[in-house]
Design a protein around this motif. Structure first.
Motif, PDB file in Angstrom:
ATOM      1  N   GLY A   1       0.810  -1.212   0.000  1.00 33.74           N
ATOM      2  CA  GLY A   1       0.000   0.000   0.000  1.00 33.74           C
ATOM      3  C   GLY A   1       0.841   1.257   0.000  1.00 33.74           C
ATOM      4  N   ARG A   2       1.989   1.191   0.678  1.00 25.44           N
ATOM      5  CA  ARG A   2       2.877   2.357   0.696  1.00 25.44           C
ATOM      6  C   ARG A   2       3.398   2.655  -0.691  1.00 25.44           C
ATOM      7  N   GLN A   3       3.761   1.619  -1.449  1.00 30.88           N
ATOM      8  CA  GLN A   3       4.264   1.824  -2.803  1.00 30.88           C
ATOM      9  C   GLN A   3       3.185   2.380  -3.718  1.00 30.88           C
ATOM     10  N   LEU A   4       1.908   1.892  -3.527  1.00 28.35           N
ATOM     11  CA  LEU A   4       0.807   2.393  -4.357  1.00 28.35           C
ATOM     12  C   LEU A   4       0.553   3.870  -4.085  1.00 28.35           C
ATOM     13  N   ARG A   5       0.575   4.246  -2.800  1.00 26.72           N
ATOM     14  CA  ARG A   5       0.361   5.656  -2.474  1.00 26.72           C
ATOM     15  C   ARG A   5       1.498   6.525  -3.006  1.00 26.72           C
ATOM     16  N   MET A   6       2.714   6.034  -2.916  1.00 25.72           N
ATOM     17  CA  MET A   6       3.863   6.761  -3.447  1.00 25.72           C
ATOM     18  C   MET A   6       3.738   6.935  -4.958  1.00 25.72           C
ATOM     19  N   ALA A   7       3.292   5.885  -5.661  1.00 26.98           N
ATOM     20  CA  ALA A   7       3.124   5.981  -7.112  1.00 26.98           C
ATOM     21  C   ALA A   7       2.087   7.017  -7.483  1.00 26.98           C
ATOM     22  N   ARG A   8       0.977   7.079  -6.708  1.00 26.69           N
ATOM     23  CA  ARG A   8      -0.040   8.092  -7.004  1.00 26.69           C
ATOM     24  C   ARG A   8       0.517   9.497  -6.797  1.00 26.69           C
ATOM     25  N   ARG A   9       1.308   9.708  -5.752  1.00 29.08           N
ATOM     26  CA  ARG A   9       1.870  11.037  -5.505  1.00 29.08           C
ATOM     27  C   ARG A   9       2.853  11.420  -6.604  1.00 29.08           C
ATOM     28  N   VAL A  10       3.644  10.463  -7.088  1.00 27.02           N
ATOM     29  CA  VAL A  10       4.580  10.749  -8.167  1.00 27.02           C
ATOM     30  C   VAL A  10       3.832  11.091  -9.447  1.00 27.02           C
ATOM     31  N   ALA A  11       2.718  10.373  -9.709  1.00 25.12           N
ATOM     32  CA  ALA A  11       1.928  10.669 -10.903  1.00 25.12           C
ATOM     33  C   ALA A  11       1.320  12.057 -10.822  1.00 25.12           C
ATOM     34  N   GLN A  12       0.805  12.424  -9.656  1.00 29.66           N
ATOM     35  CA  GLN A  12       0.249  13.780  -9.510  1.00 29.66           C
ATOM     36  C   GLN A  12       1.339  14.836  -9.637  1.00 29.66           C
ATOM     37  N   LYS A  13       2.537  14.530  -9.173  1.00 26.52           N
ATOM     38  CA  LYS A  13       3.639  15.489  -9.308  1.00 26.52           C
ATOM     39  C   LYS A  13       3.967  15.754 -10.776  1.00 26.52           C
TER      40      LYS A  13
END
Length: 539
Positions: free
Chosen positions: A56-68
């Motif tokens: 779940g941590r990796q999924l949340r990190m991926a979403r933040r990188v995509a929004q960035k």
């Protein structure tokens, strides 16, 4: 103080079973607009991503990188898909650090820099935790599947392999840091020390030191007692003279005299002397004096009153010659100091004695002139002699008068005897008158004679007074001479200058160790200063 990095927080709403469908299902049910990827084409990559077992941590990190990066994913898996299509690895360390966004200037930028510096440590700790137990964070829920803990565990071989890899990475970084430390020490400590040791052992010119000791003593007059005898021979009585001599020997005047007599600058300008110690042929007196203070070392011991001198030169004979000449300069200066004191002490007494002697001579000349004018050597003695003669004549005259009276008392006196007695009386009277004439005058009037006699007596009294004053002045002069002798200072050599047979300088081993300690201390201070400044900047 270390500030924790700040990151944007995202809240992900997870669907409840029987409620609103999941984002991927909603995306599947949503009609595809024109120009977008069909849903069927998307389902394949999404399923493959789901099968990767991401946390779940990796999924949340991926979403933040995509929004960035300005993407609009419909789910966490879709964010991974969109990033991979753009060639971006959402789990790369650099992309993860970029999520730390500075919000208020330099404070957040410093925090991000601190995170970057400690990235290796964080990565190692995370790898260890994963290798030891693969600690799983909460996963994203999926509809229609049982939410049970994962039963899959890493094998012991995989964990051992991971631990070995971590240990090797740590050892590699330690070796790299150790090599960097050795390189810095070699560049800033070992290499300068090696250069200094090469200079002291190979290039430095051997220098010979001649040592000598002397002390300044005070003369003790005969019969000295009390405080004068107690402190006369002690260092306290001559401490000021010793300090004055020490200052003179370390002055530019002594250097200039030594250069004029023995060629100090010419000696240290020879070609066989190394460059660091050699004087230029056209050097100034100031530069030569700086070298003179290094080559002529003088110390004074106030407890013993001894002045110790060390003279350094390029050859032993010149060193001993320099030392002997400097000792001669010191002896001359001591004599000059005591000579001034002696002259001041005897000047007044000598002048008083000379004045008294001149006045006595003048009084004696006056007495002599008066005696010559009177024609007698001693008028008082002449008057006394005349008075004595007058008394004798008067006694004889009285005796003859009595004899004449006794003869006249006879009825028939002897006329011849009477005449004879009267003749004697007459002669006595004439003689008395002559003596009286001599006492009152010798060819002039009585007043003039009396005045001259008075002047002669005054001159004699003045002569006696001048003689007494001369004796007192002579006594004062003798006392001043004794005092001047007590002020005499003389230089006594305790250790005579002897040419050395071995070089005293440079002290090769001691100077090399000292150079190492100096360079090591400088490197340590610079390292500590840099560490403190780095800590202050990154805090």
């Amino acid at each position: 103080m270390t500030t924790k990095p700040k990151a944007q927080k995202f809240r992900i709403r997870r669907p409840v079973q029987g409620a609103t469908p999941a984002p991927d299902q909603a995306a599947a049910e949503t009609p595809t607009p024109q120009g977008t990827t069909p849903l069927k084409a998307v389902e394949g990559p999404l399923d493959a991503i789901r099968q990767e077992g991401l946390t779940g941590r990796q999924l949340r990190m991926a979403r933040r990188v995509a929004q960035k990066h300005g993407l609009a994913p419909t789910s966490d898996f879709d964010a991974i898909r969109l990033l991979r299509e753009k060639g971006i690895d959402p789990f790369q360390r650099a992309n993860t650090l970029d999520l730390v966004m500075p919000e208020s200037g330099s404070h957040e930028a410093a925090a991000a820099s601190n995170v970057a510096q400690r990235g290796n440590t964080v990565r190692d700790e995370e790898a260890v935790r994963q290798a030891l137990g693969r600690i799983q964070l909460p996963q994203t829920t999926q509809n229609g599947k049982a939410q049970l803990p994962a039963t899959e565990m890493a094998s012991p071989d995989d964990r051992a392999l991971e631990i070995r890899r971590i240990q090797q990475d740590i050892a590699k970084r330690r070796r790299r840091k150790l090599l960097l430390l050795i390189s810095r020490l070699s560049a800033f400590v070992f290499l300068p020390t090696l250069i200094a040791g090469y200079y002291f052992y190979v290039l430095a010119t051997p220098m010979y030191a001649t040592k000598s000791e002397f002390l300044i003593q005070q003369a003790e007059p005969p019969g000295a007692s009390g405080a004068a005898s107690l402190f006369g021979g002690s260092p306290i009585a001559t401490s000021q003279d010793s300090i004055a001599v020490q200052g003179y020997l370390q002055s530019p005047e002594a250097m200039l005299r030594l250069d004029e007599d023995l060629g100090f600058k010419e000696h240290f300008s020879q070609e066989n002397i190394d460059t660091l110690k050699r004087l230029a042929p056209d050097t100034t007196n100031s530069a030569a004096y700086k070298l003179y203070k290094k080559k002529v070392k003088i110390g004074y011991d106030p407890t013993e009153g001894i002045v110790r001198m060390e003279v350094i030169a390029a050859d032993p004979e010149t060193s001993a010659l320099f030392a002997e000449r400097l000792v001669a300069y010191a002896e001359e200066r001591v004599d000059n100091i005591s000579l001034r004191v002696r002259e001041d002490a005897m000047k007044g007494a000598r002048e008083s004695y000379e004045a008294a002697e001149a006045e006595r001579v003048e009084a004696l000349s006056r007495v002599t002139r008066l005696q010559e004018s009177l024609g007698v050597l001693d008028p008082a003695a002449a008057n006394a002699l005349l008075q004595s003669e007058m008394q004798q004549l008067q006694s004889l005259l009285l005796e003859k008068e009595l004899t004449l009276a006794s003869l006249l008392d006879n009825r028939r006196p002897n006329q011849a005897r009477v005449d004879g007695t009267r003749a004697e009386i007459r002669r006595l009277e004439e003689k008395i008158a002559d003596v009286q004439a001599q006492m009152t005058s010798t060819g002039g009037d009585a007043n003039n004679q009396a005045r001259k006699n008075a002047e002669l007596r005054a001159a004699e009294e003045d002569y006696q007074t001048r003689t007494a004053l001369l004796q007192q002045s002579l006594q004062s002069l003798e006392t001043a001479r004794v005092e001047a002798e007590r002020q005499v200072r003389y230089l006594s050599i305790a250790v005579a200058p002897v040419p050395p047979d071995e070089a005293s300088y440079p002290r090769k081993f001691e100077n090399t160790i000292l150079a190492f300690l100096i360079f090591a201390g400088i490197y340590l201070m610079i390292s500590l200063t840099a560490s403190i400044l780095r800590e202050q900047v990154t805090s």
